[in-house]
Design a protein around this motif. Structure first.
Motif, short mmCIF file in Angstrom:
data_model
loop_
_atom_site.label_atom_id
_atom_site.label_comp_id
_atom_site.label_asym_id
_atom_site.label_seq_id
_atom_site.Cartn_x
_atom_site.Cartn_y
_atom_site.Cartn_z
N ARG A 20 0.82 -1.21 0.00
CA ARG A 20 0.00 0.00 0.00
C ARG A 20 0.86 1.26 0.00
O ARG A 20 0.56 2.24 -0.70
N ASN A 21 1.91 1.24 0.78
CA ASN A 21 2.79 2.41 0.84
C ASN A 21 3.58 2.60 -0.44
O ASN A 21 3.86 3.73 -0.84
N THR A 57 1.49 4.52 -2.77
CA THR A 57 1.49 5.94 -2.43
C THR A 57 2.75 6.63 -2.94
O THR A 57 2.69 7.72 -3.52
N ASP A 58 3.89 5.98 -2.76
CA ASP A 58 5.15 6.56 -3.22
C ASP A 58 5.21 6.66 -4.75
O ASP A 58 5.90 7.53 -5.30
N VAL A 80 2.58 7.02 -6.91
CA VAL A 80 1.36 7.54 -7.53
C VAL A 80 1.66 8.50 -8.67
O VAL A 80 0.84 8.70 -9.56
N CYS A 93 -4.85 -3.59 -6.99
CA CYS A 93 -4.09 -3.34 -5.76
C CYS A 93 -3.92 -4.61 -4.92
O CYS A 93 -2.81 -4.91 -4.47
#
Length: 251
Positions: A162-163, A166-167, A169, A231
Motif C-alpha cells: 500500500r505504501n 502511495t510513493d 502515484v 491493488c
C-alpha cells in the motif's frame, strides 16, 4: 515486444508455476532460487524462451545487489518483479516457537522482499513503467493459532504494498499484493520441517488452491490496461472462509 519478468523462489510452488505461466506467453524470464539442481531443471523445461537463472538467497543483501547489477544485456529492463520467495516455519504458539524460525521468516518474507524491490524499483521509475507483484497471504489479515510471526510478516507485505502505491502515484509503476488462502504446494512441508505426513493433514478433505491458480492471477494482473492497477487480490478455495473470533471460555 518481448517483456521480462523476474521471479524469486522460482524452484517450487507458486514461483515455478508463475515461471511456467509467463513462459507460455513468451516472456523473457529471470528466475532465482537457492536450489541449483532445481534451477537447472527449470531452465531445461523453459527452453522455448530466454531464461537467465541465478542461485540466490534473498536474505543476503549483497547477493541480491550483485544479481541486479550483473544482469546480462537483454535482461536488465525488468517489466515485472514477482516477489514470491517466502516461507512459514512452525505452528507453535508464540510462547513455544523457535526464535530461529522467526528470524528466518522475517529475513526472507520481509527483508528479502525489500532488498529485491529497492534494487529493481529505480529502473522502473526511470522508465516510468513496471509492476511489483508481492506474494502476501490471507494470514496477513486473518490471524490463526500458531500464525504469529508468519502472519505478521504478511501483514507487513500488505502495508508495504500500500505504501509503495502511495510513493509511486506520480508514476505508471503498478503494485499488486496477491493474498492466497489454503493452497497446496511444498508450503506445509517446509512449515513442518520436511514432515510430509503432517503436511498432508492440512489439506485432508479439502480442495485447496493450486500453484497454477495463483500463477494465473499473477499473469492476469499484468494484462489489464496500463492505467489500471489491481491493488490487492484476496483468494481462497471455495472450501475456506474467514472464521469467527476465537473465544476461550473458562470453566
Amino acid at each position: 515486444m518481448q517483456k521480462t519478468v523476474c521471479i524469486t523462489g522460482a524452484t517450487s510452488g507458486f514461483g515455478r508455476a508463475c515461471a511456467q505461466r509467463f513462459a507460455a506467453e513468451g516472456w523473457r524470464l529471470i528466475v532465482s532460487g537457492r536450489r541449483t539442481e532445481r534451477l537447472d531443471e527449470l531452465i531445461r523445461e523453459l527452453k522455448t524462451v530466454p531464461v537467465h537463472a541465478i542461485p540466490l538467497d534473498v536474505r543476503n543483501r549483497e547477493e541480491v545487489t550483485a544479481m541486479v547489477r550483473d544482469l546480462p544485456e537483454g535482461f536488465r529492463d525488468v517489466d515485472v518483479l514477482v516477489n514470491n520467495a517466502g516461507l512459514a516455519l512452525g505452528l507453535e504458539g508464540a510462547h513455544a516457537a523457535s526464535l530461529e524460525d522467526w528470524e528466518t521468516m522475517i529475513d526472507t518474507n520481509i527483508k528479502g522482499l525489500c532488498y529485491l524491490t529497492r534494487c529493481f524499483l529505480p529502473g522502473m521509475v526511470a522508465r516510468n513503467q513496471g509492476h511489483i507483484i508481492n506474494m502476501g497471504s490471507i494470514a496477513g489479515t486473518y490471524p490463526y493459532p500458531g500464525g504469529n510471526v508468519y502472519g505478521a510478516t504478511k501483514a507487513f507485505v500488505k502495508q508495504f504494498s500500500r505504501n509503495l502505491l502511495t510513493d509511486l502515484v506520480h508514476t505508471r509503476v503498478r503494485v499488486t499484493n496477491i493474498e492466497p488462502g489454503l493452497a497446496e504446494s511444498e508450503f506445509s512441508i517446509v512449515r513442518f520441517h520436511g514432515d510430509k505426513e503432517k503436511a498432508d493433514t492440512v489439506y485432508s478433505g479439502t480442495e485447496p488452491l493450486r500453484p497454477a491458480d495463483i500463477a494465473e492471477i499473477a499473469y492476469w494482473v499484468t494484462t489489464v490496461p496500463p492505467h489500471v492497477n489491481i491493488c490487492t487480490v484476496e483468494v481462497m478455495p471455495t472450501c475456506q472462509s474467514c472464521g469467527p473470533f476465537a473465544i476461550h471460555r473458562g470453566s
